[in-house]
Scaffold this active site. Structure first.
Site, PDB file in Angstrom:
ATOM      1  N   PRO A   2       0.909  -1.018   0.583  1.00 60.58           N
ATOM      2  CA  PRO A   2       0.224   0.344   0.113  1.00 60.58           C
ATOM      3  C   PRO A   2       0.899   1.893   0.390  1.00 60.58           C
ATOM      4  CG  PRO A   2      -0.818  -1.776   1.498  1.00 60.58           C
ATOM      5  CD  PRO A   2       0.468  -1.754   0.971  1.00 60.58           C
ATOM      6  N   GLU A   3       0.448   2.163  -0.364  1.00 65.72           N
ATOM      7  CA  GLU A   3       1.518   3.638  -0.992  1.00 65.72           C
ATOM      8  C   GLU A   3       0.398   4.327  -0.666  1.00 65.72           C
ATOM      9  OE1 GLU A   3       2.592   3.769  -4.953  1.00 65.72           O
ATOM     10  OE2 GLU A   3       3.291   2.166  -4.768  1.00 65.72           O
ATOM     11  N   HIS A  89      -5.672 -15.393   8.095  1.00 69.18           N
ATOM     12  CA  HIS A  89      -4.980 -14.263   7.845  1.00 69.18           C
ATOM     13  C   HIS A  89      -4.622 -13.139   8.874  1.00 69.18           C
ATOM     14  CE1 HIS A  89      -3.267 -16.371   4.033  1.00 69.18           C
ATOM     15  NE2 HIS A  89      -4.202 -15.980   3.843  1.00 69.18           N
ATOM     16  N   ARG A 108       1.421 -11.999   4.476  1.00 71.68           N
ATOM     17  CA  ARG A 108       2.840 -12.372   4.219  1.00 71.68           C
ATOM     18  C   ARG A 108       3.371 -12.370   5.694  1.00 71.68           C
ATOM     19  NH1 ARG A 108       5.966 -11.478  -0.918  1.00 71.68           N
ATOM     20  NH2 ARG A 108       6.740 -13.166  -0.069  1.00 71.68           N
TER      21      ARG A 108
END
Length: 268
Positions: A2-3, A89, A108
Site C-alpha cells: 500500500p502506498e 490471515h 505474508r
C-alpha cells in the site's frame, strides 16, 4: 505494498468508523508482528479511546486518549478492516467496548505494530522527507533536492528521505503524465520542469485517493473493499499494451531493483 493513497484512504475510513471508540483488550493471534512484548502492547491499548487516526508516509497512526500512539505499518499485505470476518490471515483482533472490531490481517506477516509514547521512537519517521501535501513540499524544494543528486528521477521519487509515501505504482504514473523519462538524471531538471512533476505528484495522488487507491493484489480499504484507481493506470503493469497517448507498446525495465513501466515515445 500500500502506498500513500491506499493508506490515506484507510485512515479516512477509520476516522469515520472507529474515532471515539474505546479499546477492550486486543486479541493477539500472532505476536510475530509486534515490536514489543504482547503483555506490554495489550496493556497500553486496553481502555484507551481512539482520539483520531493520522498518517505519516505509509504508516497508520492511532492517537490514544492517554497520549500514546498505536503505529501500524502495513508493509506488503497488511489490511485494517472494520467489522470484517476473521480468517487464517487475521493476526490481531482489536475489540472495542461496544462490541465492534477492527481486524488486522496480514497474509505474508511483514507488517509491524507497536505502541509508543512519542512518534520519534519510530526511527523510520526521523528520516522521512516532507509529505507531498505539506507546505514544505514545493517546486523549489524539489528543484534544490534534484540538484544534489545524479540518480534517475524515478529513483528519487521512490526515496522516502526526499518525499514520504510515493511508491512504485504512482512514481510510474507521475512520470508518464509529466512526459518525463524515468531514466533522466534528477540534476538535469530546471525549476519549471520540477514544477511540472510537482503538479503531477499532487494531481495523481489526489486522484488516486478519490478512487480509493489501487487494488492490484492484497490492498483493501477500511470496509474490506477494493480500490478503483488501478482501472485508470496508464503505464504501470501494462508492458506490451498500447500507450494511451501514442499507441506504442509500453516498455518495462528494472531500476534499483524495481520494475519501471514507461512509454519510450512519449517520455523523453
Amino acid at each position: 505494498m500500500p502506498e500513500l493513497p491506499e493508506v490515506e484512504t484507510i485512515v479516512r475510513d477509520l476516522n469515520k468508523s472507529i474515532q471515539g471508540k474505546i479499546f477492550a483488550k486486543p486479541i493477539v493471534h500472532d505476536a510475530f508482528l509486534l515490536r514489543q512484548k504482547t503483555a506490554d502492547f495489550t496493556r497500553r491499548i486496553k481502555d484507551q479511546a481512539v482520539e483520531k487516526i493520522t498518517r505519516r508516509g505509509k504508516a497508520v497512526i492511532v492517537h490514544l486518549s492517554g497520549g500514546e500512539f498505536l503505529v501500524i505499518q502495513l508493509m506488503m499485505t497488511g489490511q485494517l478492516v472494520v467489522n470484517g470476518q476473521e480468517d487464517k490471515h487475521t493476526r490481531i483482533d482489536f475489540v472495542f467496548a461496544d462490541g465492534s472490531r477492527l481486524l488486522y490481517n496480514d497474509q505474508r506477516r511483514f507488517g509491524q505494530l507497536r505502541v509508543v509514547a512519542k512518534l520519534d521512537e519510530i526511527k523510520h519517521f526521523n528520516i522521512l522527507g516532507p509529505e507531498p501535501f505539506s507546505k514544505e513540499f514545493t517546486p523549489t524544494f524539489m528543484h534544490q533536492a534534484f540538484r544534489k543528486t545524479s540518480r534517475p528521477i524515478k529513483t528519487v521519487l521512490l526515496d522516502h528521505t526526499f518525499v514520504a509515501g510515493i511508491g512504485n505504482i504512482y512514481a510510474c504514473e507521475i512520470l508518464f503524465r509529466s512526459l518525463v523519462s524515468p531514466k533522466r538524471k534528477a540534476q538535469r531538471f530546471n525549476l519549471a520542469e520540477a514544477g511540472i512533476i510537482h503538479s503531477q505528484i499532487i494531481e495523481v495522488l489526489k486522484e488516486a485517493i478519490l478512487h480509493r487507491g489501487s487494488s492490484l493484489r492484497n490492498y483493501r480499504d477500511g470496509a474490506g473493499k477494493k480500490g478503483r484507481f488501478n482501472e485508470r493506470l496508464a503505464v504501470y503493469a501494462r508492458q506490451g499494451l498500447p500507450c494511451p497517448r501514442c499507441q506504442q507498446p509500453i516498455l518495462r525495465m528494472t531500476q534499483a531493483g524495481r520494475s519501471t513501466f514507461y512509454c519510450g515515445q512519449c517520455q523523453k
